[in-house]
Scaffold this active site. Structure first.
Site, PDB file in Angstrom:
ATOM      1  N   SER A  56      -4.856  14.310  20.939  1.00  0.00           N
ATOM      2  CA  SER A  56      -3.721  14.769  20.447  1.00  0.00           C
ATOM      3  C   SER A  56      -3.323  15.807  21.276  1.00  0.00           C
ATOM      4  CB  SER A  56      -4.539  15.581  18.762  1.00  0.00           C
ATOM      5  OG  SER A  56      -4.790  14.807  18.250  1.00  0.00           O
TER       6      SER A  56
HETATM    7  N1  SAH Z   1      -9.976  13.807  17.872  1.00  0.00           N
HETATM    8  C1  SAH Z   1      -9.015  12.700  19.072  1.00  0.00           C
HETATM    9  C2  SAH Z   1      -8.062  12.747  18.195  1.00  0.00           C
HETATM   10  C3  SAH Z   1      -7.950  10.637  18.604  1.00  0.00           C
HETATM   11  S1  SAH Z   1      -6.934  10.115  17.419  1.00  0.00           S
HETATM   12  C4  SAH Z   1      -8.838  14.155  20.092  1.00  0.00           C
HETATM   13  O1  SAH Z   1      -9.229  15.017  19.994  1.00  0.00           O
HETATM   14  O2  SAH Z   1      -8.001  13.531  20.737  1.00  0.00           O
HETATM   15  C5  SAH Z   1      -7.854   8.921  15.947  1.00  0.00           C
HETATM   16  C6  SAH Z   1      -8.663   8.925  16.331  1.00  0.00           C
HETATM   17  O3  SAH Z   1      -9.120   8.301  14.723  1.00  0.00           O
HETATM   18  C7  SAH Z   1      -9.348   7.270  16.928  1.00  0.00           C
HETATM   19  O4  SAH Z   1      -9.615   7.306  17.643  1.00  0.00           O
HETATM   20  C8  SAH Z   1      -9.193   6.213  16.031  1.00  0.00           C
HETATM   21  O5  SAH Z   1      -9.661   5.274  16.068  1.00  0.00           O
HETATM   22  C9  SAH Z   1      -9.695   6.950  14.278  1.00  0.00           C
HETATM   23  N2  SAH Z   1     -10.150   6.360  13.006  1.00  0.00           N
HETATM   24  C10 SAH Z   1      -8.955   5.999  11.988  1.00  0.00           C
HETATM   25  N3  SAH Z   1      -9.274   6.132  10.850  1.00  0.00           N
HETATM   26  C11 SAH Z   1     -11.041   5.693  11.156  1.00  0.00           C
HETATM   27  C12 SAH Z   1     -11.728   6.152  10.075  1.00  0.00           C
HETATM   28  N4  SAH Z   1     -11.658   5.639   9.067  1.00  0.00           N
HETATM   29  N5  SAH Z   1     -12.904   7.227  10.400  1.00  0.00           N
HETATM   30  C13 SAH Z   1     -13.076   7.227  11.366  1.00  0.00           C
HETATM   31  N6  SAH Z   1     -12.475   7.044  12.335  1.00  0.00           N
HETATM   32  C14 SAH Z   1     -11.117   6.294  12.146  1.00  0.00           C
END
Ligand code: SAH
Length: 210
Positions: A56
Site C-alpha cells: 500500500s
Molecule cells: N498490508 C499490505 C497490503 C497488501 S495488499 C501492505 O502493508 O502493503 C492486500 C493483500 O490482501 C494481498 O496480499 C491479498 O492477497 C490479501 N487478501 C485478499 N483477500 C484476502 C483474504 N480474504 N484474506 C486474507 N488476505 C487477503
C-alpha cells in the site's frame, strides 16, 4: 539509498497523528519490497510485490491507522488489532509499533511465507501471522479493538462486525458500484455505525486460500 522519512504528500487535510508518523519512520519500507523496487521504496505510492498484489501507499497506511487512533482515548494504544491482507508485511510491522498485539492474515501462501521472512529480523514479538481466509476474521483472538483490511470487497464480512469489540473501530475499503471508498465502522453497545471517508483503490478481497 535510505530516504527517511517518507514524504507523505497525498491530500492530507490535517497534520498526521505524531504516533502514526513515528511508527512510519521506524519501519524500513525498503526491506519489504522486491529488490527491483528498492529505489522507489520511500516514494509515497503503492508498488508491486508480485502475485498481482501491491504494498500500500504509505500515506494510506498512515491514514488508516490514524482513523483507528481517532477512536481511542488519549494515551491509549491501539490494543488488540486484526489486519486482513498481510501482503509483504509492511503495514503489519507499522501496526506492531503502535498496538499491543497484532494478528495479520494473508490468503496467499507465497506472500505469507515471504512476509514471515521479511518480518523475522525486526523481532516484533507482539505480531502473529496467520495463513488463512481473512473474510472469516480470526475468532480465537476476538474481540479486537481495531480491525483493518488492506483488501476491498463489496460488503463488510459479518465475521468482522461480530469480532469487533464494543468501543472498537474497523477500517476497510468498500466497493460501491465502480468506486471504492474507505469506510469506518464503529461498534457501540447499541450496534454498528458506518462512516464513509475518501475514495481509494485497493486490491480485491478474495475468498479461500491459495
Ligand atoms: N498490508 C499490505 C497490503 C497488501 S495488499 C501492505 O502493508 O502493503 C492486500 C493483500 O490482501 C494481498 O496480499 C491479498 O492477497 C490479501 N487478501 C485478499 N483477500 C484476502 C483474504 N480474504 N484474506 C486474507 N488476505 C487477503
Amino acid at each position: 539509498m535510505l530516504k527517511l522519512p517518507i514524504y507523505l504528500d497525498n491530500n492530507a487535510t490535517t497534520p498526521m497523528d505524531p504516533r502514526v508518523l513515528e511508527a512510519i519512520r521506524q519501519v524500513p519500507r525498503h526491506a519489504f519490497v522486491p529488490a527491483w523496487q528498492e529505489p522507489y521504496a520511500y516514494d509515497d505510492r503503492p508498488l508491486s510485490i508480485g502475485h498481482g498484489q501491491t504494498i500500500s501507499q504509505p500515506w494510506i497506511v498512515a491514514r488508516m491507522i490514524e482513523l483507528l487512533f481517532e477512536r481511542r482515548t488519549s494515551g491509549q494504544g491501539l490494543g488488540r488489532v486484526l489486519e486482513i491482507g498481510t501482503g509483504c508485511g509492511y503495514q503489519a510491522a507499522v501496526l506492531a509499533c503502535v498496538a499491543r498485539t497484532v494478528i495479520s492474515i494473508e490468503r496467499l501462501r507465497p506472500l505469507f511465507d515471504s512476509a514471515r521472512d521479511k518480518l523475522a529480523p525486526l523481532r516484533l514479538t507482539n505480531l502473529r501471522l496467520v495463513h488463512g481466509d481473512g473474510r472469516v476474521g480470526h475468532a480465537p483472538n476476538a474481540p479486537y479493538d481495531a480491525i483493518v483490511s488492506a483488501a476491498g470487497g463489496d460488503e463488510i464480512p459479518d465475521a468482522w462486525l461480530q469480532q469487533l469489540a464494543v468501543g472498537g473501530r474497523l477500517v476497510a475499503p468498500l466497493q460501491d458500484g465502480a468506486s471504492q471508498w474507505l469506510v469506518t465502522v464503529d461498534r457501540e453497545e447499541s450496534g454498528w455505525s458506518r462512516q464513509r471517508h475518501g475514495a481509494v483503490r485497493f486490491v480485491p478481497l478474495r475468498s479461500g486460500i491459495a
